[in-house]
Design an enzyme around this catalytic site. Structure first.
Site, PDB file in Angstrom:
ATOM      1  N   ASP A 128       5.485  10.327 -68.033  1.00 53.00           N
ATOM      2  CA  ASP A 128       4.287   9.570 -67.699  1.00 53.00           C
ATOM      3  C   ASP A 128       3.080  10.409 -68.088  1.00 53.00           C
ATOM      4  OD1 ASP A 128       2.767   7.530 -66.250  1.00 53.00           O
ATOM      5  OD2 ASP A 128       4.625   7.250 -65.114  1.00 53.00           O
ATOM      6  N   ASP A 151      -0.322   5.899 -68.497  1.00 55.33           N
ATOM      7  CA  ASP A 151      -0.915   5.282 -67.317  1.00 55.33           C
ATOM      8  C   ASP A 151      -2.305   4.717 -67.625  1.00 55.33           C
ATOM      9  OD1 ASP A 151      -0.481   5.021 -64.369  1.00 55.33           O
ATOM     10  OD2 ASP A 151      -2.363   6.139 -64.287  1.00 55.33           O
ATOM     11  N   ASP A 174      14.573  14.995 -56.496  1.00 54.28           N
ATOM     12  CA  ASP A 174      14.204  16.144 -57.329  1.00 54.28           C
ATOM     13  C   ASP A 174      14.900  16.059 -58.692  1.00 54.28           C
ATOM     14  OD1 ASP A 174      16.809  16.864 -56.589  1.00 54.28           O
ATOM     15  OD2 ASP A 174      16.087  18.073 -54.915  1.00 54.28           O
ATOM     16  N   HIS A 202       7.296   0.814 -59.971  1.00 54.03           N
ATOM     17  CA  HIS A 202       6.990   1.494 -58.710  1.00 54.03           C
ATOM     18  C   HIS A 202       5.729   0.959 -58.036  1.00 54.03           C
ATOM     19  CE1 HIS A 202       4.507   3.228 -61.744  1.00 54.03           C
ATOM     20  NE2 HIS A 202       3.766   3.796 -60.811  1.00 54.03           N
ATOM     21  N   ASP A 203       4.998   0.066 -58.710  1.00 51.87           N
ATOM     22  CA  ASP A 203       3.784  -0.524 -58.125  1.00 51.87           C
ATOM     23  C   ASP A 203       4.012  -1.940 -57.616  1.00 51.87           C
ATOM     24  OD1 ASP A 203       2.254   1.702 -58.856  1.00 51.87           O
ATOM     25  OD2 ASP A 203       1.713   0.827 -60.799  1.00 51.87           O
ATOM     26  N   GLU A 207       0.381   1.434 -70.394  1.00 53.82           N
ATOM     27  CA  GLU A 207       0.135   0.551 -69.251  1.00 53.82           C
ATOM     28  C   GLU A 207      -1.302   0.079 -69.384  1.00 53.82           C
ATOM     29  OE1 GLU A 207       0.181   0.404 -64.394  1.00 53.82           O
ATOM     30  OE2 GLU A 207      -0.965   1.870 -65.521  1.00 53.82           O
TER      31      GLU A 207
END
Ligand code: TEU
Length: 562
Positions: free
Chosen positions: A99, A200, A30, A324-325, A250
């Site tokens: 993001d 993104d 969090d 994270h991908d 991205e």
């Protein structure tokens, strides 16, 4: 070109909020947890914090399916928590970027709920609706997450486009009202004081006609569509040019040529882009990322050299080994077979990348050499992409047996990057009191921040030193790149030159000691070792140890400034 902007000199740290630190103790990271760890980030020396989505979300794609752009997801806290985090970061000299996920929304977003309600809805044109074709979807276009990119909506009998999961309908950027709403939302966040955006899949926002027409095939290229540059120039005019912010797009499907348009130093729409060539370097021609192929040094070197030289003087690179991908960098590009090889290869990879030109993006836990997670069965996974790929390659196309697919998931699945941050050796790795949403990697007893911060030889301190060197020597930020020993089978060697200074980098990508060879000729007495991953006395002129990395500095003339 030496424009000297803060974002060129910065190192960015990516936080995946769900997995960083749970202050509530309830097993989900969090915002207050991030505040607790700001001093850690300060010690590491990073300049910018990039938060993966923290907005209210449908919860299907790890926050990348946003249902309200102006609201913090209750799982992460409140807007007051966010404002506190922003203030506390700024107090420590750390900027914060968010993001921006605007290729698509969640299907729970009010815009989509209204759009789907009727063909006459005022927001019908905010998404991409088409009639079916011969009783099926409008065409054969495939989603990034497997299966058709079209889903039938029973209410109106039309199909909507979703390049990702069916719960992520694509916005129609050709509709001016959509663009206006996005720009308003961006300004709203920038006016709160954030310092920029990671955008993104921004290369996918303008859909080429070939992707939408009835005979459009599964392979239609949806990247870099006809109006993408017009829209980003408009965004720059309307929003970004009014603020001192950093932007990174991205951009799946981006080429070096396209990157110069997106991120040109003079008229660039964005400051930089994430290229996918390195992340796809070990892909399979048929199954894409779902493969057990290992990346080869020759391919890594070819890709990195193409981008280093291709953008030189015209645009700006981003540098990253994972996010994270992606699987954990050391598990993918390094060697985790023994603790020694793990440590040496993690440091070598970081050295190899961080001495290049561009802005480094450090994904949480990479600075500890965190590794892929153990996957025994599909039930150990949580990621929508993994489940859908399993269905495609095992159940539908039958290209893989379940065991083969699990092997590929172990190497490439996105959950690898999403296990909780390993803060300490305690239960749940100091991430949370209660059980985390995704189990911690059992190796947190040996790999954790507490122990590495106390050990000056740790991977953490190696990253800290690399970041420090970037700050100290402009040649590392701005120097031109030249590949050395282009045919060497074991060593990645390159140099950087700037204002009378030269940095030479040698990286042994193998688990073998390399005795003698052409690399020895690169070293001479006027060079000073800036950094290595073996004790200084072990750095011999005639041998490179397994995964050894060395950075040398030399003055080319006496007048130069470091
Ligand atoms: O990822 C874009 C993207 O191209 C990914 O599908 C990537 O290729 C894939 O995950 C590799 O396994 C962005 C986000 O980073 C990702 O988390 C989201 O799922 C996706 O967009 C949709 O928003």
């Amino acid at each position: 070109m030496d424009m000297r902007t803060w974002w060129q000199q910065a190192v960015v740290y990516q936080v995946y909020p769900r997995s960083f630190q749970s202050a509530s103790g309830r097993g989900i990271g969090d915002l207050q947890g991030i505040v607790k760890r700001l001093d850690y980030l300060k010690t590491l020396g990073v300049d910018v914090l990039w938060l993966s989505p923290i907005y209210r979300s449908g919860g299907v794609d790890g926050g990348y399916d946003i249902s309200d752009y102006r609201c913090i997801d209750p799982a992460y806290g409140t807007m007051a928590d966010f404002e506190y985090l922003l203030q506390q970061s700024h107090l420590r000299g750390i900027r914060v970027i968010l993001d921006l996920v605007v290729n698509h929304t969640s299907n729970q977003h009010a815009w989509f709920v209204e759009s789907r309600s009727s063909t006459h809805s005022a927001k019908r044109n905010w998404y991409i609706w088409r009639d079916g074709y011969h009783g099926g979807p409008p065409n054969g276009l495939q989603s990034v997450f497997s299966g058709s990119t079209w889903t039938l909506d029973e209410t109106t009998g039309q199909y909507y486009l979703h390049l990702f999961a069916k719960e992520q309908p694509d916005l129609n950027w050709d509709e001016p009202e959509v663009r206006r709403a996005v720009y308003d939302m961006m300004k709203w966040w920038l006016d709160k004081g954030i310092d920029g955006f990671r955008m993104d899949v921004i290369s996918l926002i303008s859909k080429p006609e070939a992707a939408l027409i009835s005979d459009g095939g599964p392979d239609a290229n949806v990247a870099n569509g006809p109006c993408v540059h017009d829209y980003l120039q408009e965004m720059r005019r309307e929003v970004l040019s009014r603020y001192d912010v950093m932007t990174v797009g991205e951009t799946p499907g981006v080429t070096v040529e396209e990157a110069r348009r997106y991120a040109g130093l003079c008229a660039g729409e964005l400051n930089m882009v994430f290229q996918f060539d390195l992340m796809d370097v070990d892909n399979d021609p048929v199954t894409g990322k779902w493969t057990c192929r290992r990346p080869a040094l020759a391919d890594i070197r070819r890709v990195m050299t193409r981008w280093q030289t291709g953008l030189s003087g015209t645009a700006w690179n981003s540098l990253f080994l994972g996010n994270h991908d992606q699987p954990r960098a050391v598990s993918r590009f390094g060697d985790t077979r023994t603790p020694l090889l793990w440590e040496k290869s993690a440091k070598m990879l970081a050295t190899c990348l961080y001495m290049m030109q561009g802005t480094p993006f450090l994904y949480q836990g990479e600075e500890l050499g965190m590794t892929n997670m153990p996957v025994h069965a599909l039930a150990d996974c949580q990621d929508v992409e993994t489940f859908r790929a399993y269905r495609e390659w095992v159940e539908e196309k039958k290209i893989y047996t379940p065991e083969e697919m699990l092997a590929a998931i172990r190497l490439r699945g996105r959950d690898n990057a999403r296990t909780p941050m390993q803060w300490s050796a305690e239960e749940n790795a100091g991430f949370s009191v209660q059980a985390p949403w995704l189990p911690v990697n059992p190796n947190h007893r040996d790999i954790n921040a507490e122990q590495q911060m106390a050990d000056p030889d740790s991977v953490f301190h190696h990253y800290r030193r690399l970041i420090g060197l970037r700050r100290q020597y402009p040649v590392i930020v701005y120097g031109t790149y030249a590949l050395l020993l282009p045919e060497d089978e074991h060593i990645y060697a390159y140099e950087r030159c700037h204002s009378g200074w030269r940095v030479t980098v040698l990286c042994n990508f193998t688990d073998q000691t390399i005795q003698g060879g052409a690399w020895c000729g690169l070293i001479h007495d006027a060079m000073e070792i800036l950094l290595g991953n073996y004790p200084a006395e072990a750095a011999r002129h005639d041998a490179l140890h397994p995964y050894e990395a060395r950075v040398y500095l030399e003055a080319l003339d006496r007048g130069g400034k470091k």
